[in-house]
Design an enzyme around this catalytic site. Sequence first.
Site, PDB file in Angstrom:
ATOM      1  N   ASP A 144      -1.724  -6.369  -0.522  1.00 19.35           N
ATOM      2  CA  ASP A 144      -1.435  -5.897   0.701  1.00 19.35           C
ATOM      3  C   ASP A 144      -2.951  -5.227   1.189  1.00 19.35           C
ATOM      4  O   ASP A 144      -3.571  -4.394   0.250  1.00 19.35           O
ATOM      5  CB  ASP A 144      -0.604  -4.491   0.547  1.00 19.35           C
ATOM      6  CG  ASP A 144       0.073  -4.011   1.961  1.00 19.35           C
ATOM      7  OD1 ASP A 144       0.006  -4.666   2.944  1.00 19.35           O
ATOM      8  OD2 ASP A 144       0.933  -3.263   1.820  1.00 19.35           O
TER       9      ASP A 144
ATOM     10  N   ASP B   6       0.763  -1.105  -0.021  1.00 15.20           N
ATOM     11  CA  ASP B   6      -0.010  -0.019   0.154  1.00 15.20           C
ATOM     12  C   ASP B   6       0.920   1.144   0.152  1.00 15.20           C
ATOM     13  O   ASP B   6       0.267   2.436  -0.086  1.00 15.20           O
ATOM     14  CB  ASP B   6      -1.015   0.006   1.196  1.00 15.20           C
ATOM     15  CG  ASP B   6      -0.333   0.082   2.636  1.00 15.20           C
ATOM     16  OD1 ASP B   6       0.898  -0.146   2.577  1.00 15.20           O
ATOM     17  OD2 ASP B   6      -1.164  -0.182   3.414  1.00 15.20           O
ATOM     18  N   SER B   7       2.013   1.097   0.030  1.00 15.25           N
ATOM     19  CA  SER B   7       3.271   2.297  -0.352  1.00 15.25           C
ATOM     20  C   SER B   7       2.773   2.729  -1.551  1.00 15.25           C
ATOM     21  O   SER B   7       3.323   3.922  -1.728  1.00 15.25           O
ATOM     22  CB  SER B   7       4.513   1.824   0.037  1.00 15.25           C
ATOM     23  OG  SER B   7       4.771   0.609  -0.954  1.00 15.25           O
TER      24      SER B   7
ATOM     25  N   LYS C  52      -1.255  -9.579   2.951  1.00 12.55           N
ATOM     26  CA  LYS C  52      -0.429  -9.074   4.104  1.00 12.55           C
ATOM     27  C   LYS C  52      -1.286  -8.056   4.881  1.00 12.55           C
ATOM     28  O   LYS C  52      -2.216  -7.237   4.396  1.00 12.55           O
ATOM     29  CB  LYS C  52       0.759  -7.928   3.710  1.00 12.55           C
ATOM     30  CG  LYS C  52       1.526  -7.403   5.023  1.00 12.55           C
ATOM     31  CD  LYS C  52       2.916  -7.126   4.469  1.00 12.55           C
ATOM     32  CE  LYS C  52       2.851  -5.528   3.934  1.00 12.55           C
ATOM     33  NZ  LYS C  52       2.375  -4.593   4.864  1.00 12.55           N
TER      34      LYS C  52
ATOM     35  N   GLU D 225       9.475  -4.075  10.251  1.00 16.12           N
ATOM     36  CA  GLU D 225       9.860  -2.517   9.846  1.00 16.12           C
ATOM     37  C   GLU D 225      10.429  -1.754  10.837  1.00 16.12           C
ATOM     38  O   GLU D 225       9.751  -1.619  11.812  1.00 16.12           O
ATOM     39  CB  GLU D 225       8.729  -2.006   8.906  1.00 16.12           C
ATOM     40  CG  GLU D 225       8.916  -0.592   8.516  1.00 16.12           C
ATOM     41  CD  GLU D 225       7.796  -0.204   7.253  1.00 16.12           C
ATOM     42  OE1 GLU D 225       6.833  -0.808   7.219  1.00 16.12           O
ATOM     43  OE2 GLU D 225       8.265   1.058   7.209  1.00 16.12           O
TER      44      GLU D 225
ATOM     45  N   GLU E 242      -1.378  -5.567   8.705  1.00 15.89           N
ATOM     46  CA  GLU E 242      -0.380  -4.741   9.686  1.00 15.89           C
ATOM     47  C   GLU E 242      -0.845  -4.906  11.145  1.00 15.89           C
ATOM     48  O   GLU E 242      -2.199  -5.232  11.160  1.00 15.89           O
ATOM     49  CB  GLU E 242      -0.294  -3.341   9.442  1.00 15.89           C
ATOM     50  CG  GLU E 242       0.217  -2.982   8.072  1.00 15.89           C
ATOM     51  CD  GLU E 242       0.450  -1.636   7.709  1.00 15.89           C
ATOM     52  OE1 GLU E 242       0.370  -0.741   8.673  1.00 15.89           O
ATOM     53  OE2 GLU E 242       0.885  -1.152   6.789  1.00 15.89           O
TER      54      GLU E 242
HETATM   55  O1  KIV Z   1       3.547  -1.191   1.755  1.00 14.23           O
HETATM   56  C1  KIV Z   1       4.697  -1.601   1.635  1.00 14.23           C
HETATM   57  O2  KIV Z   1       5.597  -1.279   0.609  1.00 14.23           O
HETATM   58  C2  KIV Z   1       5.253  -2.397   2.668  1.00 14.23           C
HETATM   59  C3  KIV Z   1       6.556  -2.541   2.832  1.00 14.23           C
HETATM   60  C4  KIV Z   1       7.252  -1.468   3.156  1.00 14.23           C
HETATM   61  C5  KIV Z   1       6.823  -3.736   3.833  1.00 14.23           C
HETATM   62  O3  KIV Z   1       4.564  -2.666   3.540  1.00 14.23           O
END
Ligand code: KIV
Length: 289
Positions: free
Chosen positions: A91, A52-53, A121, A190, A123
């Site tokens: 994500d 989600d970055s 994924k 992280e 969090e």
């Molecule tokens: O969203 C993302 O890119 C991440 C990574 C930094 C692990 O969660």
Amino acid sequence: MSVHAAPRKRVTLGALAAKKDAGEPIVMVTAYDHPGAQIVEAAGVDVVLVGDSGAMTVLGYDSTVPVTVDEMLMLTKAVRRGLTAPLLVGDLPFGSYEASDGQAIATAQRFIKEADCDLVKIERGGTSVERARALVAAGIPVVGHVGLTPQTATALGGYRAQGRTAEAARAVIDDALALQDAGCSLLVVEAVPSEVTQALVPLLDIPVIGIGAGPDADGQVLVFHDLLGLYDGGAAKFVKRYAHLRTDAVAGVAAYAEEVRSGVYPAPEHSYSMPAEEAAQLREMTAAR
Ligand code: KIV
């Protein structure tokens, strides 16, 4: 440096576990679109995360919080179409899994069915441990994410390293153990001191992928735009730039603009032509108008 020209065998969770056992580092990277997926595939990485970055790196939001499931699915499907061998992790964005197990399962199923993800994924520890357990029970492999969790960075006091006291480090480790116990297949850690990772890795059977977590994780992950120097913004302490593509890209587009304005581009070799007699006939036809 070698790149993989021939198709590779598909990476499996078993292969990642074998790498952990053999002490062979696992390579994970983010990607957000089809050309990016083709690049990381060709580079031979093991795991690709459509993080989600991408909210910040490709969609221009100020944080990861606003990105929607539909936006993430569009990015994830584009990456899927460019990948063959690496494992693909979707994500789940903020607000798409926290409310209930049912919400988490429904969202994760979209990432599996619509974008053909191998894992999803989520969090944090806390309530995310129960969400992870429910997802695993529903047959969906899960990646946990502890330490700095950007979706809830405000509650953590901003984008800053976590686990910097023994007590805070124990909380990170407790979350990690709970996520493993819930059935997670992988764990991202992280922005924690290296000492936390050193303490954590021997306690876990599942592979630990670090980002800003020192050299002792079972693997590393970096954001595509950070490592390639594509992102115009400040980078975290842990980012290493392996290329400076933004500088090259700006120079390339500026050179194109200069050549268009000065008439250098397009040159004859960039232009189509017709047989001389056809051109002569065309001139006659247009002159007669
Ligand atoms: O969203 C993302 O890119 C991440 C990574 C930094 C692990 O969660």
